[in-house]
Design an enzyme around this catalytic site. Structure first.
Site, PDB file in Angstrom:
ATOM      1  N   GLN A  64      -8.242  -0.917  10.836  1.00  0.00           N
ATOM      2  CA  GLN A  64      -8.851  -2.235  10.989  1.00  0.00           C
ATOM      3  C   GLN A  64      -9.588  -2.331  12.328  1.00  0.00           C
ATOM      4  O   GLN A  64      -9.116  -1.821  13.340  1.00  0.00           O
ATOM      5  CB  GLN A  64      -7.785  -3.334  10.913  1.00  0.00           C
ATOM      6  CG  GLN A  64      -7.019  -3.357   9.613  1.00  0.00           C
ATOM      7  CD  GLN A  64      -7.867  -3.763   8.431  1.00  0.00           C
ATOM      8  OE1 GLN A  64      -8.892  -4.407   8.584  1.00  0.00           O
ATOM      9  NE2 GLN A  64      -7.458  -3.376   7.241  1.00  0.00           N
ATOM     10  N   GLY A  85       0.091  -5.304   6.056  1.00  0.00           N
ATOM     11  CA  GLY A  85       0.537  -4.114   5.351  1.00  0.00           C
ATOM     12  C   GLY A  85       1.383  -3.202   6.202  1.00  0.00           C
ATOM     13  O   GLY A  85       2.608  -3.333   6.251  1.00  0.00           O
ATOM     14  N   ARG A  86       0.730  -2.256   6.892  1.00  0.00           N
ATOM     15  CA  ARG A  86       1.455  -1.222   7.630  1.00  0.00           C
ATOM     16  C   ARG A  86       2.516  -1.746   8.594  1.00  0.00           C
ATOM     17  O   ARG A  86       3.603  -1.145   8.680  1.00  0.00           O
ATOM     18  CB  ARG A  86       0.459  -0.330   8.395  1.00  0.00           C
ATOM     19  CG  ARG A  86      -0.422   0.521   7.508  1.00  0.00           C
ATOM     20  CD  ARG A  86      -1.368   1.356   8.383  1.00  0.00           C
ATOM     21  NE  ARG A  86      -2.316   2.123   7.601  1.00  0.00           N
ATOM     22  CZ  ARG A  86      -3.496   1.672   7.202  1.00  0.00           C
ATOM     23  NH1 ARG A  86      -3.858   0.444   7.502  1.00  0.00           N
ATOM     24  NH2 ARG A  86      -4.307   2.434   6.507  1.00  0.00           N
ATOM     25  N   LYS A 125     -11.394  -5.886  -5.823  1.00  0.00           N
ATOM     26  CA  LYS A 125     -12.759  -5.905  -5.250  1.00  0.00           C
ATOM     27  C   LYS A 125     -13.802  -5.511  -6.301  1.00  0.00           C
ATOM     28  O   LYS A 125     -14.634  -4.628  -6.093  1.00  0.00           O
ATOM     29  CB  LYS A 125     -12.858  -4.990  -4.033  1.00  0.00           C
ATOM     30  CG  LYS A 125     -11.945  -5.381  -2.879  1.00  0.00           C
ATOM     31  CD  LYS A 125     -12.175  -4.491  -1.670  1.00  0.00           C
ATOM     32  CE  LYS A 125     -11.265  -4.883  -0.519  1.00  0.00           C
ATOM     33  NZ  LYS A 125      -9.850  -4.503  -0.774  1.00  0.00           N
ATOM     34  N   LEU A 126     -13.770  -6.201  -7.415  1.00  0.00           N
ATOM     35  CA  LEU A 126     -14.645  -5.847  -8.534  1.00  0.00           C
ATOM     36  C   LEU A 126     -16.117  -6.062  -8.179  1.00  0.00           C
ATOM     37  O   LEU A 126     -16.491  -7.021  -7.506  1.00  0.00           O
ATOM     38  CB  LEU A 126     -14.302  -6.703  -9.751  1.00  0.00           C
ATOM     39  CG  LEU A 126     -12.888  -6.529 -10.320  1.00  0.00           C
ATOM     40  CD1 LEU A 126     -12.666  -7.514 -11.453  1.00  0.00           C
ATOM     41  CD2 LEU A 126     -12.648  -5.109 -10.787  1.00  0.00           C
ATOM     42  N   PHE A 127     -16.952  -5.128  -8.660  1.00  0.00           N
ATOM     43  CA  PHE A 127     -18.400  -5.241  -8.482  1.00  0.00           C
ATOM     44  C   PHE A 127     -19.084  -4.516  -9.629  1.00  0.00           C
ATOM     45  O   PHE A 127     -18.853  -3.325  -9.846  1.00  0.00           O
ATOM     46  CB  PHE A 127     -18.844  -4.637  -7.147  1.00  0.00           C
ATOM     47  CG  PHE A 127     -20.332  -4.752  -6.923  1.00  0.00           C
ATOM     48  CD1 PHE A 127     -20.872  -5.883  -6.343  1.00  0.00           C
ATOM     49  CD2 PHE A 127     -21.185  -3.729  -7.301  1.00  0.00           C
ATOM     50  CE1 PHE A 127     -22.239  -6.000  -6.147  1.00  0.00           C
ATOM     51  CE2 PHE A 127     -22.556  -3.828  -7.110  1.00  0.00           C
ATOM     52  CZ  PHE A 127     -23.086  -4.970  -6.533  1.00  0.00           C
ATOM     53  N   ASP A 128     -19.932  -5.229 -10.369  1.00  0.00           N
ATOM     54  CA  ASP A 128     -20.669  -4.622 -11.473  1.00  0.00           C
ATOM     55  C   ASP A 128     -21.642  -5.683 -11.989  1.00  0.00           C
ATOM     56  O   ASP A 128     -21.772  -6.751 -11.391  1.00  0.00           O
ATOM     57  CB  ASP A 128     -19.706  -4.166 -12.585  1.00  0.00           C
ATOM     58  CG  ASP A 128     -20.218  -2.924 -13.318  1.00  0.00           C
ATOM     59  OD1 ASP A 128     -21.386  -2.948 -13.744  1.00  0.00           O
ATOM     60  OD2 ASP A 128     -19.455  -1.950 -13.448  1.00  0.00           O
ATOM     61  N   THR A 137     -12.934  -5.848   6.537  1.00  0.00           N
ATOM     62  CA  THR A 137     -12.489  -5.923   7.925  1.00  0.00           C
ATOM     63  C   THR A 137     -12.407  -4.562   8.601  1.00  0.00           C
ATOM     64  O   THR A 137     -12.198  -4.480   9.804  1.00  0.00           O
ATOM     65  CB  THR A 137     -11.115  -6.613   8.027  1.00  0.00           C
ATOM     66  OG1 THR A 137     -10.191  -5.946   7.181  1.00  0.00           O
ATOM     67  CG2 THR A 137     -11.217  -8.066   7.621  1.00  0.00           C
ATOM     68  N   GLY A 181     -22.858  -8.694 -14.363  1.00  0.00           N
ATOM     69  CA  GLY A 181     -22.079  -9.877 -14.687  1.00  0.00           C
ATOM     70  C   GLY A 181     -21.215  -9.747 -15.919  1.00  0.00           C
ATOM     71  O   GLY A 181     -20.038 -10.120 -15.907  1.00  0.00           O
ATOM     72  N   ARG A 190      -2.510  -8.258  12.670  1.00  0.00           N
ATOM     73  CA  ARG A 190      -1.580  -7.345  13.319  1.00  0.00           C
ATOM     74  C   ARG A 190      -0.724  -8.110  14.321  1.00  0.00           C
ATOM     75  O   ARG A 190      -1.268  -8.797  15.191  1.00  0.00           O
ATOM     76  CB  ARG A 190      -2.337  -6.229  14.060  1.00  0.00           C
ATOM     77  CG  ARG A 190      -3.089  -5.251  13.154  1.00  0.00           C
ATOM     78  CD  ARG A 190      -2.103  -4.363  12.407  1.00  0.00           C
ATOM     79  NE  ARG A 190      -2.765  -3.342  11.604  1.00  0.00           N
ATOM     80  CZ  ARG A 190      -3.100  -3.472  10.336  1.00  0.00           C
ATOM     81  NH1 ARG A 190      -2.868  -4.612   9.720  1.00  0.00           N
ATOM     82  NH2 ARG A 190      -3.662  -2.485   9.679  1.00  0.00           N
ATOM     83  N   LYS A 250       0.445  -8.182  -2.312  1.00  0.00           N
ATOM     84  CA  LYS A 250      -0.891  -7.713  -2.678  1.00  0.00           C
ATOM     85  C   LYS A 250      -0.784  -6.302  -3.236  1.00  0.00           C
ATOM     86  O   LYS A 250      -0.192  -5.423  -2.614  1.00  0.00           O
ATOM     87  CB  LYS A 250      -1.834  -7.709  -1.474  1.00  0.00           C
ATOM     88  CG  LYS A 250      -3.242  -7.208  -1.798  1.00  0.00           C
ATOM     89  CD  LYS A 250      -4.158  -7.295  -0.594  1.00  0.00           C
ATOM     90  CE  LYS A 250      -4.047  -6.107   0.324  1.00  0.00           C
ATOM     91  NZ  LYS A 250      -4.666  -4.878  -0.233  1.00  0.00           N
ATOM     92  N   ASP A 255       0.830  -1.206   0.000  1.00  0.00           N
ATOM     93  CA  ASP A 255       0.000   0.000   0.000  1.00  0.00           C
ATOM     94  C   ASP A 255       0.865   1.257   0.000  1.00  0.00           C
ATOM     95  O   ASP A 255       0.726   2.135   0.862  1.00  0.00           O
ATOM     96  CB  ASP A 255      -0.933  -0.023   1.218  1.00  0.00           C
ATOM     97  CG  ASP A 255      -1.882  -1.198   1.185  1.00  0.00           C
ATOM     98  OD1 ASP A 255      -2.255  -1.635   0.075  1.00  0.00           O
ATOM     99  OD2 ASP A 255      -2.248  -1.695   2.261  1.00  0.00           O
ATOM    100  N   THR A 283     -19.902  -7.171 -17.331  1.00  0.00           N
ATOM    101  CA  THR A 283     -18.764  -6.270 -17.122  1.00  0.00           C
ATOM    102  C   THR A 283     -17.697  -6.927 -16.262  1.00  0.00           C
ATOM    103  O   THR A 283     -16.494  -6.815 -16.545  1.00  0.00           O
ATOM    104  CB  THR A 283     -19.240  -4.961 -16.478  1.00  0.00           C
ATOM    105  OG1 THR A 283     -20.198  -4.341 -17.336  1.00  0.00           O
ATOM    106  CG2 THR A 283     -18.080  -4.006 -16.254  1.00  0.00           C
ATOM    107  N   ASP A 322      -5.835  -6.943  -5.694  1.00  0.00           N
ATOM    108  CA  ASP A 322      -6.984  -6.678  -4.826  1.00  0.00           C
ATOM    109  C   ASP A 322      -7.832  -5.559  -5.431  1.00  0.00           C
ATOM    110  O   ASP A 322      -7.736  -4.399  -5.039  1.00  0.00           O
ATOM    111  CB  ASP A 322      -6.485  -6.292  -3.436  1.00  0.00           C
ATOM    112  CG  ASP A 322      -7.609  -6.186  -2.419  1.00  0.00           C
ATOM    113  OD1 ASP A 322      -8.702  -6.713  -2.676  1.00  0.00           O
ATOM    114  OD2 ASP A 322      -7.379  -5.566  -1.361  1.00  0.00           O
TER     115      ASP A 322
END
Length: 236
Positions: free
Chosen positions: A193, A213-214, A68-71, A121, A73, A184, A38, A16, A75, A66
């Site tokens: 989070q 990540g962090r 997080k596709l949403f549309d 999360t 079907g 963590r 990621k 990130d 597409t 990552d």
């Protein structure tokens, strides 16, 4: 001096950082301690796909995209078909069954694993209320969404480590992946989070992969931070 542990695919480092150059710099610092990265939406306009290809093709790393596709079907299917050509390893979509089915169709013939997002999360019940999501305990909704995603063909799910054991107990989870952000190390800041566990606890609960990540990329010595997590999970 403590011997360095080899990379473990169970640890996925969330890259990130602002752009591909920063990503390559981080990968150089982490070296052989990390084998799986990621790359998310925040990197997309900063050369994220180019970075993914560089890490995959030139350095032999595994890549979790990552998005997080949403549309609708059609597409989603087209988007996944385009991404699948890069021979990456994991791709996230939202866990709605129609999205999962379309994504699996788009990934047909490739090794790309489709992972379904249950409930982010970073969200708790108050956040779900604000979004008009139906009543119920967060854990119950996560488990129900996970089961429906598996039945729709998902190769795995993204879920909080606090729900990993409940998901792993589902009959539909046999042979499926559970990938847990919200991990963590003990004593680390929570950041944004809200449903978190330590690396060892997440794996013991049934997670296959941990996304961190962090605590790694913000550390003064990212490689040392990664090694500390590798030591924690080595006995699991």
């Amino acid at each position: 001096m403590t011997d360095l542990l080899p990379a473990d695919d169970r640890l996925i480092v969330a890259m990130d950082v602002p752009n591909a150059l920063a990503g390559l710099e981080l990968a150089q610092k982490l070296g052989d301690s990390v084998s799986f990265y990621k790359i998310g939406l925040g990197m997309l306009t900063g050369g994220g796909l180019a970075l993914a290809n560089e890490l995959k093709d030139e350095q032999g790393k595994k890549i979790f995209l990552d998005m997080k596709l949403f549309d609708i079907g059609a597409t989603v299917e087209a988007a996944v078909r385009g991404l699948a050509q890069f021979d990456l390893d994991f791709l996230t979509v939202h866990g709605d069954p129609h999205v999962v089915r379309a994504a699996k169709q788009g990934a047909s013939g490739k090794d790309l694993k489709i992972l379904a997002v249950t409930i982010l999360t970073s969200l708790d019940r108050a956040d779900l209320d604000a979004a008009l999501i139906r009543d119920g305990a967060v854990a119950d909704l996560v488990v129900e969404r996970a089961g429906r995603a598996f039945l729709a063909g998902a190769d795995g799910v993204i879920a909080s480590p606090q729900e990993a054991a409940l998901i792993r107990a589902l009959p539909e989870s046999a042979g499926k992946l559970i990938v847990t952000p919200g991990v963590r190390p003990a004593g680390a800041a929570l950041g944004d989070q809200k449903r978190v566990e330590t690396p060892a606890a997440a794996l013991a609960a049934g997670a296959d992969h941990l996304v961190v990540g962090r605590p790694i990329w913000q550390a003064a010595d990212p490689a040392a931070a990664a090694q500390a997590i590798l030591r924690e999970i080595a006995a699991i």
